[in-house]
Design a protein around this motif. Structure first.
Motif, short mmCIF file in Angstrom:
data_model
loop_
_atom_site.label_atom_id
_atom_site.label_comp_id
_atom_site.label_asym_id
_atom_site.label_seq_id
_atom_site.Cartn_x
_atom_site.Cartn_y
_atom_site.Cartn_z
N GLY A 19 0.89 -2.62 13.38
CA GLY A 19 -0.27 -2.15 12.63
C GLY A 19 0.10 -1.09 11.61
N PRO A 20 0.27 0.17 12.06
CA PRO A 20 0.62 1.21 11.08
C PRO A 20 1.96 0.90 10.42
CG PRO A 20 0.00 2.18 13.20
CD PRO A 20 0.11 0.69 13.40
N GLY A 21 1.98 0.96 9.13
CA GLY A 21 3.22 0.75 8.40
C GLY A 21 3.43 -0.65 7.88
N ASP A 22 2.65 -1.63 8.31
CA ASP A 22 2.86 -3.00 7.83
C ASP A 22 2.61 -3.13 6.33
OD1 ASP A 22 3.63 -4.31 10.23
OD2 ASP A 22 1.55 -4.27 10.90
N VAL A 23 1.56 -2.49 5.83
CA VAL A 23 1.26 -2.56 4.40
C VAL A 23 2.38 -1.88 3.63
CG1 VAL A 23 -0.33 -1.76 2.59
CG2 VAL A 23 -1.23 -2.72 4.72
N GLU A 24 2.83 -0.74 4.13
CA GLU A 24 3.93 0.00 3.50
C GLU A 24 5.21 -0.83 3.47
OE1 GLU A 24 5.75 4.51 3.91
OE2 GLU A 24 4.50 3.70 5.51
N ALA A 25 5.52 -1.47 4.59
CA ALA A 25 6.74 -2.30 4.67
C ALA A 25 6.65 -3.49 3.71
CB ALA A 25 6.97 -2.78 6.09
N PHE A 26 5.49 -4.11 3.62
CA PHE A 26 5.33 -5.25 2.70
C PHE A 26 5.52 -4.79 1.26
CE2 PHE A 26 3.29 -8.41 0.13
CZ PHE A 26 3.60 -9.60 0.76
N GLY A 27 4.91 -3.66 0.91
CA GLY A 27 5.05 -3.13 -0.44
C GLY A 27 6.48 -2.76 -0.77
N ALA A 28 7.21 -2.19 0.19
CA ALA A 28 8.62 -1.84 -0.04
C ALA A 28 9.46 -3.09 -0.27
CB ALA A 28 9.15 -1.04 1.15
N LEU B 101 -2.38 -8.82 0.59
CA LEU B 101 -1.20 -7.95 0.58
C LEU B 101 -0.31 -8.27 -0.61
CD1 LEU B 101 0.02 -7.77 4.31
CD2 LEU B 101 -0.65 -5.86 2.86
N ALA B 102 -0.09 -9.56 -0.85
CA ALA B 102 0.75 -9.98 -1.97
C ALA B 102 0.16 -9.51 -3.30
CB ALA B 102 0.94 -11.50 -1.95
N ALA B 103 -1.11 -9.73 -3.50
CA ALA B 103 -1.75 -9.33 -4.75
C ALA B 103 -1.65 -7.81 -4.95
CB ALA B 103 -3.22 -9.77 -4.76
N GLY B 104 -1.88 -7.05 -3.89
CA GLY B 104 -1.80 -5.60 -3.98
C GLY B 104 -0.40 -5.10 -4.28
N ALA B 105 0.60 -5.89 -3.94
CA ALA B 105 2.00 -5.51 -4.18
C ALA B 105 2.54 -6.09 -5.49
CB ALA B 105 2.87 -5.96 -3.00
N GLY B 106 1.67 -6.70 -6.30
CA GLY B 106 2.10 -7.24 -7.58
C GLY B 106 2.80 -8.57 -7.49
N LEU B 107 2.47 -9.35 -6.47
CA LEU B 107 3.09 -10.67 -6.28
C LEU B 107 2.07 -11.77 -6.53
CD1 LEU B 107 5.02 -10.05 -2.94
CD2 LEU B 107 5.94 -9.95 -5.26
N ALA B 108 2.52 -12.86 -7.14
CA ALA B 108 1.70 -14.07 -7.28
C ALA B 108 2.15 -15.05 -6.20
CB ALA B 108 1.90 -14.68 -8.66
#
Length: 174
Positions: free
Chosen positions: A49-58, A127-134
């Motif tokens: 849970g905590p950190g998954d969004v951060e890890a995906f963005g990294a 998650l992909a869209a938020g990280a600038g991925l198509a």
């Protein structure tokens, strides 16, 4: 280049360039790679849970514009349908808790609390869209059996393949 935060796992990895680091804070400048891959239950989602969004963005930020990312993630649908005795699913967080058994190199067994974040296809696309991925594709898969199957309820994981949009390298946050 391979990455893990476990010194023991890196020691067992064999040939290659291995880096000991946390997936939430990758030690690579933005745009360092043509591709980034995190497959077969390899860390994304194992933060519980905590950190998954951060890890995906990294992970997404370490590829150059036009570079590709492939990530497998646990399926919420499968997890809920196939909960085993002793496992719990936190519906508010999308996290399965189980007590697994780990074995030392000497064969000694010990219990280990495992918290696994599960996702829906919609969550992975967001998650992909938020990280600038198509998103190029999102398929239902199983570890070691990757194919182009439409999302379903019968496979334990999703495989997301996406491309970094031009001009979006720095940041990585969602």
């Amino acid at each position: 280049v391979g990455l893990d935060r476990s010194a023991a796992f890196l020691a067992a990895a064999g040939e290659g360039r291995w880096v000991r680091a946390d997936a939430r804070r990758l030690p690579f400048p933005p745009g360092s790679f043509d591709a980034a891959i995190c497959l077969c239950q390899g860390g994304f989602g194992l933060l519980g849970g905590p950190g998954d969004v951060e890890a995906f963005g990294a992970l997404a930020s370490c590829v150059r514009p036009g570079g590709r990312v492939a990530v497998s993630a646990f399926s919420s649908y499968f997890a809920v349908r196939h909960l085993e005795e002793g496992e719990t699913f936190d519906a508010a967080e999308g996290v399965v808790h189980e007590v697994a058994t780990v074995r030392s190199p000497a064969g000694e067994e010990a219990p280990f609390d495992l918290w696994t974040t599960c996702f829906t296809p919609r969550e992975l696309r967001l998650l992909a869209a938020g990280a600038g991925l198509a998103v190029d594709g999102l398929w239902a898969v199983a570890p070691g059996r990757y194919g182009r199957r439409p999302p379903d309820l019968e496979h334990p994981e999703w495989l997301l393949v996406a491309t970094r949009a031009a001009g979006r390298v720095a940041g990585g946050g969602v």
